[in-house]
Design a protein around this motif. Structure first.
Motif, PDB file in Angstrom:
ATOM      1  N   GLY A  45       0.776  -1.264   0.073  1.00  0.00           N
ATOM      2  CA  GLY A  45       0.181  -0.119  -0.059  1.00  0.00           C
ATOM      3  C   GLY A  45       0.681   1.062  -0.148  1.00  0.00           C
ATOM      4  N   ARG A  46       0.460   2.165   0.938  1.00  0.00           N
ATOM      5  CA  ARG A  46       1.136   3.562   0.889  1.00  0.00           C
ATOM      6  C   ARG A  46       2.727   3.332   1.234  1.00  0.00           C
ATOM      7  N   TYR A  47       3.160   2.179   1.683  1.00  0.00           N
ATOM      8  CA  TYR A  47       4.566   1.852   2.266  1.00  0.00           C
ATOM      9  C   TYR A  47       5.382   1.377   0.841  1.00  0.00           C
ATOM     10  N   ALA A  48       4.865   1.283  -0.315  1.00  0.00           N
ATOM     11  CA  ALA A  48       5.485   0.600  -1.428  1.00  0.00           C
ATOM     12  C   ALA A  48       6.788   0.942  -1.488  1.00  0.00           C
ATOM     13  N   ASP A  49       7.060   2.593  -1.729  1.00  0.00           N
ATOM     14  CA  ASP A  49       8.240   3.477  -1.777  1.00  0.00           C
ATOM     15  C   ASP A  49       9.019   3.196  -0.681  1.00  0.00           C
ATOM     16  N   PRO A  50      10.431   2.301  -1.008  1.00  0.00           N
ATOM     17  CA  PRO A  50      11.305   2.261   0.039  1.00  0.00           C
ATOM     18  C   PRO A  50      11.874   3.315   0.729  1.00  0.00           C
ATOM     19  N   ASN A  51      11.800   4.785  -0.043  1.00  0.00           N
ATOM     20  CA  ASN A  51      12.184   5.790   0.623  1.00  0.00           C
ATOM     21  C   ASN A  51      11.187   6.375   1.766  1.00  0.00           C
ATOM     22  N   ILE A  52      10.032   5.812   1.532  1.00  0.00           N
ATOM     23  CA  ILE A  52       9.047   6.026   2.695  1.00  0.00           C
ATOM     24  C   ILE A  52       9.122   5.295   3.701  1.00  0.00           C
ATOM     25  N   SER A  53       9.443   3.979   3.248  1.00  0.00           N
ATOM     26  CA  SER A  53       9.585   2.853   4.171  1.00  0.00           C
ATOM     27  C   SER A  53      10.801   2.321   4.451  1.00  0.00           C
ATOM     28  N   PRO A  54      11.835   2.936   4.577  1.00  0.00           N
ATOM     29  CA  PRO A  54      13.301   2.088   4.991  1.00  0.00           C
ATOM     30  C   PRO A  54      13.369   1.260   6.025  1.00  0.00           C
ATOM     31  N   ARG A  55      14.190   0.075   5.540  1.00  0.00           N
ATOM     32  CA  ARG A  55      13.970  -1.085   6.542  1.00  0.00           C
ATOM     33  C   ARG A  55      14.589  -0.669   7.884  1.00  0.00           C
ATOM     34  N   PRO A  56      13.826  -0.819   8.877  1.00  0.00           N
ATOM     35  CA  PRO A  56      14.241  -0.332  10.033  1.00  0.00           C
ATOM     36  C   PRO A  56      15.505  -0.955  10.772  1.00  0.00           C
ATOM     37  N   GLY A  57      16.240  -0.292  11.689  1.00  0.00           N
ATOM     38  CA  GLY A  57      17.248  -1.093  12.294  1.00  0.00           C
ATOM     39  C   GLY A  57      16.673  -1.849  13.531  1.00  0.00           C
ATOM     40  N   LEU A  58      15.579  -1.443  13.984  1.00  0.00           N
ATOM     41  CA  LEU A  58      14.883  -1.666  15.257  1.00  0.00           C
ATOM     42  C   LEU A  58      13.341  -1.526  15.277  1.00  0.00           C
ATOM     43  N   ILE A  59      12.568  -2.309  15.997  1.00  0.00           N
ATOM     44  CA  ILE A  59      11.212  -2.145  16.030  1.00  0.00           C
ATOM     45  C   ILE A  59      10.957  -1.929  17.569  1.00  0.00           C
ATOM     46  N   LEU A  60      10.457  -0.936  17.744  1.00  0.00           N
ATOM     47  CA  LEU A  60       9.684  -0.788  19.123  1.00  0.00           C
ATOM     48  C   LEU A  60       8.400  -1.156  19.006  1.00  0.00           C
ATOM     49  N   LEU A  61       7.837  -2.241  19.929  1.00  0.00           N
ATOM     50  CA  LEU A  61       6.689  -2.532  19.659  1.00  0.00           C
ATOM     51  C   LEU A  61       5.691  -2.466  20.751  1.00  0.00           C
ATOM     52  N   ASP A  62       4.618  -2.193  20.636  1.00  0.00           N
ATOM     53  CA  ASP A  62       3.780  -2.099  21.875  1.00  0.00           C
ATOM     54  C   ASP A  62       2.840  -3.304  21.680  1.00  0.00           C
ATOM     55  N   LEU A  63       2.443  -3.799  22.800  1.00  0.00           N
ATOM     56  CA  LEU A  63       1.670  -5.305  22.560  1.00  0.00           C
ATOM     57  C   LEU A  63       0.198  -4.910  22.435  1.00  0.00           C
ATOM     58  N   ASN A  64      -0.276  -4.016  22.931  1.00  0.00           N
ATOM     59  CA  ASN A  64      -1.850  -3.711  22.820  1.00  0.00           C
ATOM     60  C   ASN A  64      -2.084  -2.623  21.817  1.00  0.00           C
ATOM     61  N   MET A  65      -2.429  -3.093  20.939  1.00  0.00           N
ATOM     62  CA  MET A  65      -2.788  -2.232  19.470  1.00  0.00           C
ATOM     63  C   MET A  65      -4.012  -2.917  19.053  1.00  0.00           C
ATOM     64  N   PRO A  66      -4.562  -1.847  18.175  1.00  0.00           N
ATOM     65  CA  PRO A  66      -5.933  -2.608  17.508  1.00  0.00           C
ATOM     66  C   PRO A  66      -5.583  -3.234  16.619  1.00  0.00           C
ATOM     67  N   LYS A  67      -6.482  -3.800  15.602  1.00  0.00           N
ATOM     68  CA  LYS A  67      -6.478  -4.488  14.494  1.00  0.00           C
ATOM     69  C   LYS A  67      -5.686  -5.890  14.558  1.00  0.00           C
ATOM     70  N   LYS A  68      -4.349  -5.740  14.726  1.00  0.00           N
ATOM     71  CA  LYS A  68      -3.465  -6.812  15.115  1.00  0.00           C
ATOM     72  C   LYS A  68      -2.647  -6.468  16.365  1.00  0.00           C
ATOM     73  N   ASP A  69      -2.476  -7.186  17.043  1.00  0.00           N
ATOM     74  CA  ASP A  69      -1.637  -6.650  18.366  1.00  0.00           C
ATOM     75  C   ASP A  69      -0.306  -7.118  18.261  1.00  0.00           C
ATOM     76  N   GLY A  70       0.610  -6.591  19.348  1.00  0.00           N
ATOM     77  CA  GLY A  70       1.910  -6.789  19.261  1.00  0.00           C
ATOM     78  C   GLY A  70       2.587  -8.223  19.224  1.00  0.00           C
ATOM     79  N   ARG A  71       1.632  -8.964  19.927  1.00  0.00           N
ATOM     80  CA  ARG A  71       1.711 -10.478  19.914  1.00  0.00           C
ATOM     81  C   ARG A  71       1.809 -11.120  18.718  1.00  0.00           C
ATOM     82  N   GLU A  72       0.566 -10.839  17.962  1.00  0.00           N
ATOM     83  CA  GLU A  72       0.610 -11.463  16.759  1.00  0.00           C
ATOM     84  C   GLU A  72       1.589 -10.957  15.504  1.00  0.00           C
TER      85      GLU A  72
END
Length: 148
Positions: A53-80
């Protein structure tokens, strides 16, 4: 100092507007050359990582060196999302730091079992958050060797 890329991207998945703003400010205060990208839920996180989708362009979505992840989120939670990331050979090398308000022992065990690299309980004060962000930055981007 080892030869590193100059700017590192941290991808933060958290639906709490205030927490995102505080982390952004804490990173600014830590003076690390880190670009913070924010997604609001687990689905958006996976879209970013898979460049859908809107992240198709690698300039908009550079590969992260690290992900900070919250567990409790809508749609798909952090555990999933964590399970999906760590089961994907393309993504599993990206370190995932769980940054959450949860203090539940079960969450700590479960996220490590799913492959989380660290579990951090969100600090209550801004000063403590700045300290955590500085430490995360120093540890993950200056001390540890990460796969390119």
């Amino acid at each position: 100092m080892k030869g590193r890329q100059t700017t590192v991207t941290i991808l933060m998945a958290d639906d709490d507007e205030d927490d995102c703003m505080l982390v952004r400010e804490a990173l600014a205060e830590s003076r690390l050359t880190i670009e913070l990208q924010i997604v609001r839920d687990g689905e958006e996180l996976m879209d970013y990582l898979y460049r859908h989708g809107r992240y198709a362009d690698p300039n908009i979505s550079p590969r992260p060196g690290l992900i900070l992840l919250d567990l409790n989120m809508p749609k798909k939670d952090g555990r999933e999302a964590l399970r999906e990331i760590k089961n994907d050979p393309e993504l599993r090398a990206i370190p995932v730091v769980v940054l959450t308000t949860s203090k539940a022992e079960e969450d700590i065990y479960r996220t490590y079992n799913l492959g989380a690299n660290s579990f951090i309980i969100k600090p209550v004060t801004f000063a403590a958050l700045v300290e955590v962000m500085k430490t995360i930055g120093k540890y993950w981007f200056e001390i540890v060797e990460l796969p390119l």
